[in-house]
Design a protein around this motif. Sequence first.
Motif, PDB file in Angstrom:
ATOM      1  N   SER A  68      10.497 -49.623 -29.572  1.00  0.00           N
ATOM      2  CA  SER A  68      10.601 -50.674 -30.671  1.00  0.00           C
ATOM      3  C   SER A  68       9.618 -51.795 -30.614  1.00  0.00           C
ATOM      4  O   SER A  68       9.802 -52.916 -31.439  1.00  0.00           O
ATOM      5  CB  SER A  68      12.205 -51.281 -30.343  1.00  0.00           C
ATOM      6  N   LEU A  69       8.891 -51.645 -29.692  1.00  0.00           N
ATOM      7  CA  LEU A  69       7.855 -52.690 -29.654  1.00  0.00           C
ATOM      8  C   LEU A  69       6.883 -52.602 -30.901  1.00  0.00           C
ATOM      9  O   LEU A  69       6.360 -51.528 -31.279  1.00  0.00           O
ATOM     10  CB  LEU A  69       7.068 -52.540 -28.511  1.00  0.00           C
ATOM     11  N   ILE A 107      13.366 -54.246 -26.292  1.00  0.00           N
ATOM     12  CA  ILE A 107      12.131 -54.100 -26.712  1.00  0.00           C
ATOM     13  C   ILE A 107      11.443 -53.319 -25.890  1.00  0.00           C
ATOM     14  O   ILE A 107      10.882 -53.791 -24.783  1.00  0.00           O
ATOM     15  CB  ILE A 107      11.466 -55.373 -26.990  1.00  0.00           C
ATOM     16  N   ILE A 108      11.044 -52.038 -26.464  1.00  0.00           N
ATOM     17  CA  ILE A 108      10.494 -50.994 -25.413  1.00  0.00           C
ATOM     18  C   ILE A 108       9.634 -50.104 -25.943  1.00  0.00           C
ATOM     19  O   ILE A 108       9.460 -49.918 -27.261  1.00  0.00           O
ATOM     20  CB  ILE A 108      11.687 -49.761 -25.479  1.00  0.00           C
ATOM     21  N   SER A 109       8.280 -50.439 -25.313  1.00  0.00           N
ATOM     22  CA  SER A 109       7.150 -49.694 -25.577  1.00  0.00           C
ATOM     23  C   SER A 109       7.147 -48.266 -25.442  1.00  0.00           C
ATOM     24  O   SER A 109       8.114 -47.631 -24.990  1.00  0.00           O
ATOM     25  CB  SER A 109       5.892 -49.951 -24.792  1.00  0.00           C
ATOM     26  N   GLU A 110       6.369 -47.435 -26.188  1.00  0.00           N
ATOM     27  CA  GLU A 110       6.097 -46.039 -26.065  1.00  0.00           C
ATOM     28  C   GLU A 110       6.456 -45.376 -24.438  1.00  0.00           C
ATOM     29  O   GLU A 110       6.954 -44.680 -24.265  1.00  0.00           O
ATOM     30  CB  GLU A 110       5.134 -45.483 -26.794  1.00  0.00           C
ATOM     31  N   GLU A 111       5.515 -46.267 -23.668  1.00  0.00           N
ATOM     32  CA  GLU A 111       5.222 -45.963 -22.276  1.00  0.00           C
ATOM     33  C   GLU A 111       6.512 -46.259 -21.629  1.00  0.00           C
ATOM     34  O   GLU A 111       6.947 -45.064 -20.715  1.00  0.00           O
ATOM     35  CB  GLU A 111       4.102 -46.780 -21.993  1.00  0.00           C
ATOM     36  N   LEU A 167      -1.001 -61.262 -27.677  1.00  0.00           N
ATOM     37  CA  LEU A 167       0.523 -61.504 -27.680  1.00  0.00           C
ATOM     38  C   LEU A 167       1.202 -60.808 -26.571  1.00  0.00           C
ATOM     39  O   LEU A 167       1.210 -59.677 -26.685  1.00  0.00           O
ATOM     40  CB  LEU A 167       1.379 -61.382 -28.946  1.00  0.00           C
ATOM     41  N   TYR A 168       1.842 -61.432 -25.383  1.00  0.00           N
ATOM     42  CA  TYR A 168       2.321 -60.789 -24.424  1.00  0.00           C
ATOM     43  C   TYR A 168       3.978 -60.952 -24.381  1.00  0.00           C
ATOM     44  O   TYR A 168       4.220 -62.133 -24.617  1.00  0.00           O
ATOM     45  CB  TYR A 168       1.541 -61.362 -23.115  1.00  0.00           C
ATOM     46  N   LEU A 169       4.578 -59.994 -24.234  1.00  0.00           N
ATOM     47  CA  LEU A 169       6.180 -60.228 -24.117  1.00  0.00           C
ATOM     48  C   LEU A 169       6.391 -59.767 -22.426  1.00  0.00           C
ATOM     49  O   LEU A 169       5.899 -58.936 -21.888  1.00  0.00           O
ATOM     50  CB  LEU A 169       6.656 -59.212 -24.952  1.00  0.00           C
ATOM     51  N   CYS A 170       7.079 -60.812 -21.941  1.00  0.00           N
ATOM     52  CA  CYS A 170       7.599 -60.530 -20.634  1.00  0.00           C
ATOM     53  C   CYS A 170       8.366 -59.170 -20.395  1.00  0.00           C
ATOM     54  O   CYS A 170       9.420 -58.884 -21.080  1.00  0.00           O
ATOM     55  CB  CYS A 170       8.458 -61.432 -19.768  1.00  0.00           C
ATOM     56  N   ILE A 171       7.860 -58.092 -19.667  1.00  0.00           N
ATOM     57  CA  ILE A 171       8.313 -56.930 -19.603  1.00  0.00           C
ATOM     58  C   ILE A 171       9.654 -56.739 -19.184  1.00  0.00           C
ATOM     59  O   ILE A 171      10.568 -56.080 -19.921  1.00  0.00           O
ATOM     60  CB  ILE A 171       7.471 -55.933 -18.932  1.00  0.00           C
ATOM     61  N   ALA A 172      10.130 -57.342 -18.224  1.00  0.00           N
ATOM     62  CA  ALA A 172      11.580 -57.440 -17.615  1.00  0.00           C
ATOM     63  C   ALA A 172      12.388 -58.009 -18.849  1.00  0.00           C
ATOM     64  O   ALA A 172      13.533 -57.485 -18.989  1.00  0.00           O
ATOM     65  CB  ALA A 172      11.590 -58.333 -16.306  1.00  0.00           C
ATOM     66  N   ALA A 173      12.280 -59.209 -19.525  1.00  0.00           N
ATOM     67  CA  ALA A 173      12.939 -59.907 -20.502  1.00  0.00           C
ATOM     68  C   ALA A 173      12.982 -59.001 -21.546  1.00  0.00           C
ATOM     69  O   ALA A 173      13.983 -58.868 -22.319  1.00  0.00           O
ATOM     70  CB  ALA A 173      12.287 -61.096 -20.840  1.00  0.00           C
ATOM     71  N   ALA A 174      11.917 -58.175 -22.053  1.00  0.00           N
ATOM     72  CA  ALA A 174      11.778 -57.463 -23.230  1.00  0.00           C
ATOM     73  C   ALA A 174      12.853 -56.262 -23.052  1.00  0.00           C
ATOM     74  O   ALA A 174      13.657 -55.670 -23.784  1.00  0.00           O
ATOM     75  CB  ALA A 174      10.444 -57.115 -23.618  1.00  0.00           C
TER      76      ALA A 174
END
Lengths: 114, 130
Positions: B103-104, B88-92, B76-83
Amino acid sequence: MKHTLIHLNSSPYANLSCKEGLDLALVLATFEQPVDLCLSGSALALLNNNQLPTAEHGKNLHKLLDGLEFYDIENIYIKSPSSVGESQHWQGTKPLNEAEWHALFSQYQQVFRF
Amino acid sequence: MQYTLLITGSPYQSKACHTALRFIRACIEKHPNAIKGVFFYGDAVLVGSQIPQPPRDEINLLQAWQDIAQEHNIPLYLCIAAAVRRGIISEEESRRYELKQHSLAENFQLEGLGTLVELIHTTQKVIQFR
């Protein structure tokens, strides 16, 4: 290589759809994938010249249009007659009659709508 | 035939994420490896947030996606720019933006649109849900 049509149908200022559709077109083109655009409905507002959107309206997407040819995006279709006044809109579009417009969508391996 | 799913409809304003789930279930019932990957773009990325708490008597869409991804090994991929623009933020990314939280949700990953182009290139059909 798949030929993609991106169909923009949302107002450039109502939400992010139009911008995100254009972004996808630019990325596909960057990866040398053939991509064409077509505009209808509220997305036709994108073509109006002399737009002065504020930060609250969103980015001035009209400014992107002149740069499309540098990405080899050269086919930007609209249905003719369109609701946009000829003299006040961006001149890079290719008008299609009703029959050509309907035939357009079956000419591509994939069509994405925004 | 392998499919890539492109989902652009908001989980709150449309049934795109719900319909795509039903499509996947129907698809893998007959062809277990039919789904190459799912790419969420536009407001659809909101499905990958671990924060929303749906009412208990309604579908937990996040859980449904996590279950199907784990069970059938579907990326399941989320577009990083849209997220990122929608929180919607990953740890990185959280470290990169010097934020205190992320929040990812698990089973989702942030990827650029180049990943979608690669999926388009390597599957027979891409189906958009909007």
